[in-house]
Each structure stands twice: as C-alpha cells, then as structure tokens.
Scaffold this motif. Sequence first.
Motif, PDB file in Angstrom:
ATOM      1  N   UNK A 281      -4.842 -44.573   5.784  1.00 46.71           N
ATOM      2  CA  UNK A 281      -6.113 -43.864   5.921  1.00 46.71           C
ATOM      3  C   UNK A 281      -6.169 -42.703   4.938  1.00 46.71           C
ATOM      4  N   UNK A 282      -7.354 -42.140   4.832  1.00 54.37           N
ATOM      5  CA  UNK A 282      -7.568 -40.867   4.145  1.00 54.37           C
ATOM      6  C   UNK A 282      -6.987 -40.836   2.724  1.00 54.37           C
ATOM      7  N   UNK A 283      -7.340 -41.780   1.853  1.00 54.04           N
ATOM      8  CA  UNK A 283      -6.856 -41.697   0.474  1.00 54.04           C
ATOM      9  C   UNK A 283      -7.472 -40.505  -0.227  1.00 54.04           C
ATOM     10  N   UNK A 284      -6.696 -39.844  -1.051  1.00 51.12           N
ATOM     11  CA  UNK A 284      -7.243 -38.683  -1.732  1.00 51.12           C
ATOM     12  C   UNK A 284      -6.292 -38.135  -2.776  1.00 51.12           C
ATOM     13  N   UNK A 285      -6.839 -37.285  -3.637  1.00 50.26           N
ATOM     14  CA  UNK A 285      -6.043 -36.662  -4.697  1.00 50.26           C
ATOM     15  C   UNK A 285      -5.361 -35.414  -4.151  1.00 50.26           C
ATOM     16  N   UNK A 286      -4.087 -35.280  -4.495  1.00 51.93           N
ATOM     17  CA  UNK A 286      -3.302 -34.129  -4.067  1.00 51.93           C
ATOM     18  C   UNK A 286      -2.492 -33.610  -5.246  1.00 51.93           C
ATOM     19  N   UNK A 287      -2.241 -32.315  -5.221  1.00 55.78           N
ATOM     20  CA  UNK A 287      -1.491 -31.666  -6.290  1.00 55.78           C
ATOM     21  C   UNK A 287      -0.112 -31.290  -5.761  1.00 55.78           C
ATOM     22  N   UNK A 288       0.921 -31.603  -6.540  1.00 61.73           N
ATOM     23  CA  UNK A 288       2.289 -31.257  -6.133  1.00 61.73           C
ATOM     24  C   UNK A 288       2.438 -29.736  -6.214  1.00 61.73           C
ATOM     25  N   UNK A 289       2.683 -29.118  -5.058  1.00 59.33           N
ATOM     26  CA  UNK A 289       2.791 -27.654  -5.024  1.00 59.33           C
ATOM     27  C   UNK A 289       4.231 -27.170  -5.079  1.00 59.33           C
ATOM     28  N   UNK A 290       5.190 -28.032  -4.744  1.00 49.81           N
ATOM     29  CA  UNK A 290       6.605 -27.658  -4.866  1.00 49.81           C
ATOM     30  C   UNK A 290       7.462 -28.914  -4.766  1.00 49.81           C
ATOM     31  N   UNK A 291       8.631 -28.852  -5.371  1.00 48.59           N
ATOM     32  CA  UNK A 291       9.614 -29.942  -5.297  1.00 48.59           C
ATOM     33  C   UNK A 291      10.967 -29.317  -5.009  1.00 48.59           C
TER      34      UNK A 291
ATOM     35  N   UNK B  71      12.339 -33.572  -1.986  1.00 44.68           N
ATOM     36  CA  UNK B  71      11.161 -33.564  -1.119  1.00 44.68           C
ATOM     37  C   UNK B  71      10.040 -32.780  -1.794  1.00 44.68           C
ATOM     38  N   UNK B  72       8.822 -33.244  -1.581  1.00 44.39           N
ATOM     39  CA  UNK B  72       7.680 -32.641  -2.264  1.00 44.39           C
ATOM     40  C   UNK B  72       6.672 -32.109  -1.260  1.00 44.39           C
ATOM     41  N   UNK B  73       6.007 -31.061  -1.649  1.00 42.47           N
ATOM     42  CA  UNK B  73       4.874 -30.555  -0.887  1.00 42.47           C
ATOM     43  C   UNK B  73       3.614 -30.762  -1.728  1.00 42.47           C
ATOM     44  N   UNK B  74       2.526 -31.123  -1.034  1.00 43.07           N
ATOM     45  CA  UNK B  74       1.272 -31.401  -1.717  1.00 43.07           C
ATOM     46  C   UNK B  74       0.168 -30.523  -1.161  1.00 43.07           C
ATOM     47  N   UNK B  75      -0.772 -30.170  -2.031  1.00 41.07           N
ATOM     48  CA  UNK B  75      -2.018 -29.535  -1.618  1.00 41.07           C
ATOM     49  C   UNK B  75      -3.151 -30.530  -1.837  1.00 41.07           C
ATOM     50  N   UNK B  76      -3.996 -30.703  -0.813  1.00 40.27           N
ATOM     51  CA  UNK B  76      -5.176 -31.531  -1.037  1.00 40.27           C
ATOM     52  C   UNK B  76      -6.033 -30.882  -2.116  1.00 40.27           C
ATOM     53  N   UNK B  77      -6.796 -31.700  -2.823  1.00 42.50           N
ATOM     54  CA  UNK B  77      -7.530 -31.200  -3.985  1.00 42.50           C
ATOM     55  C   UNK B  77      -8.459 -30.044  -3.623  1.00 42.50           C
ATOM     56  N   UNK B  78      -9.175 -30.151  -2.514  1.00 41.70           N
ATOM     57  CA  UNK B  78     -10.086 -29.074  -2.123  1.00 41.70           C
ATOM     58  C   UNK B  78      -9.321 -27.778  -1.864  1.00 41.70           C
ATOM     59  N   UNK B  79      -8.165 -27.891  -1.216  1.00 45.08           N
ATOM     60  CA  UNK B  79      -7.342 -26.699  -0.950  1.00 45.08           C
ATOM     61  C   UNK B  79      -6.809 -26.106  -2.252  1.00 45.08           C
ATOM     62  N   UNK B  80      -6.414 -26.975  -3.170  1.00 37.35           N
ATOM     63  CA  UNK B  80      -5.908 -26.500  -4.457  1.00 37.35           C
ATOM     64  C   UNK B  80      -6.996 -25.745  -5.211  1.00 37.35           C
TER      65      UNK B  80
END
Length: 330
Positions: A220-230, A236-245
């Motif tokens: 579900x919920x496909x979307x673009x995300x930006x890698x905020x940390x690795x 392990x990676x953390x992502x921000x949704x595009x709107x949040x970024x």
Amino acid sequence: MSPSNPPGRYSADTYIEQLNDSRARIVSTGKQLLDWLSRLDEFAASEFIHLEPMFNLFPFHKRNDTFRLLLELHQSSKRYGTLGVSLRTESMRTDLSNLTTAELGTVLRPFCGPQLSKEHATAFQRLVRFNNRVAALKFLGVEFAPPVGSGPVLPRWFESLEVYGSKCRPLLEDRLAEFLTLSGDLDYEMFEFNSMMGKVRYRSIRCTYTLDDVDPLGPSDPGFKVVSSINPITNNRRYNRMADFKRALKKKQISKELRLDFGRDPSKEEIDLTLKSFRPRRESDWITTKVIKACHLGRLSTEVFETQKNIVAVMQPWNALRSQLQALLP
C-alpha cells in the motif's frame, strides 16, 4: 524499498519475499470477494439473523403511539442496493442507518432497557457494514433491479442481491485482474526509478511501498521518500516522506533568512511563528526542482522527472482502483 527488518544489513531477498507474500494476499482476497458475490443473498441473510432479536421488539405500543420498523430498498448513489431500516410512528421517522452505535442504543433503550439496547445496536452495525460493502459495488456499473411487483421487502432484497451478485462477479473478476496488472506495472516503474537513482546514499530518493503482514490488498501507499540517515554499521535507513522533506526544506530556508535578518540564530518559536504567517499550503508528494537541488541530483533531473511521470501515470489509476476494492472488504 525498505521493509521493517530486524537490526542488520538491508536484505533485498527479505524484501522480495515479503513483497511476494503481500502480493499473494491480493489473489486470496480476490477469491474471497468473488465467493462473497456468488452468495451475496446468503451472506445478507446470515447478517440479518443477528437482527431478529431487535426486530422482535416491534411493533411496540406506548400510550397513543405504535412504533414499527420499516424496511425499504435504496437505489440512491450512496446507498445503492442496500436495505434501509427506519423506526417510525404516525408522527415521526428515524433512519437507523444514520445513527452511531451509541445513538441507536439510546433510541432503543425505552423498548428493551440499557443492556439489550447496546447489544442490539452493536448487532445492527453488522448490517451497516454489509450495506456499505453492497453500496461500494456501484463502481462496477451494474444495475440493481428489485423484482417487479410488490411483496415483503426482505425476500425481495435477498432475491435482488442474488441477481446483482451474479452480474457483478465477472466484472469484479476483470477489475481484480486489472489491479494485478497495474500492480505489476507499478512494481516495474518503481524499480526503474530506484535503479536510476543508483546506490543508496544520504538524501537519495527512493519510491517505496508500505508493507505489512495483514493488509488484504497487499502493498500500500506507494510514494517518494528521501533518505534522511544511514547507520554506517547496520546499514539501516531512515526515510522522510516527500511532503515532510519539503516542509523541512522550507523550515531550513526560513531559518536561514531569519538568521540574516536578526544577525543571530532564530529561536524555534520565531521560526514557527514565521511559518504560521504564510498562507497554509499542503505540500505535494512529488519531486520538484527544489527537491532535485537539495538532493544534489541536478545531473539526473531529466531522468528523474521522466521516471516520476511514468510512475504517476500508473500510480493514479492503481490508487483509485485499490480504494474501490478496499471499500468491498469486510
């Protein structure tokens, strides 16, 4: 695409296994929905059995009023093919389907007491949920046609549902097949985008799903995300949704501008106050030129926008069809 893995390095094999399991649930769910349509009248009858104790309360005589339950078949766009139940006297009428469980319990309390009224109101929600599923079939474009003539409403509803379900079944089968095709197309376009992005790094962009072990319609919920940390150790990676970024970018830009104005670092309150002074605007979920610049993707800008366009072209009909199928679930 990143599933929720235990601590350790990201495993593509684990993700693919989880994705395949999630996709398999779509097929299983489709079979269940088709079986539901094949026996729509039987399922309706089984739901109505739970309402018999409530219906046995009526007609109810109180002083000069006689309270009755009125049944009717709805064919309006929002309640297409559903069974309406109203409480009425000579001077009033209350559509029970429009009431919350608590409100219905209050309405029924004078007829059976507080405990039974709660039980009846809870049971009535089964019919409401079933009605909602029936109404959601309208997107298939099949006519719901009650039997010609008159007679008791309940048998007429069951008879109508039997015909309606049989007509809807092949069309739903086609839509389920379409959804699987769109899902495959979306997988492909997302893979193309992520491959074009190359190796995962800080502020690279990924197009990902939300995966879990329970969603009956799979990813579900496909979307673009930006890698905020690795994490350099576990990967392990953390992502921000595009709107949040985008909101974070705006906040950073405001902070920079205030620092120039004040000659010092602005406080959090000053930044928030400045943000609130702007006209409220919902950030989109799409990649923009500002995002390209912030993520240092200038050399790939043409490819990014082209692959994003391809994803959106599939994602929009996929989302619309998924929502229609979601409304059919129990």
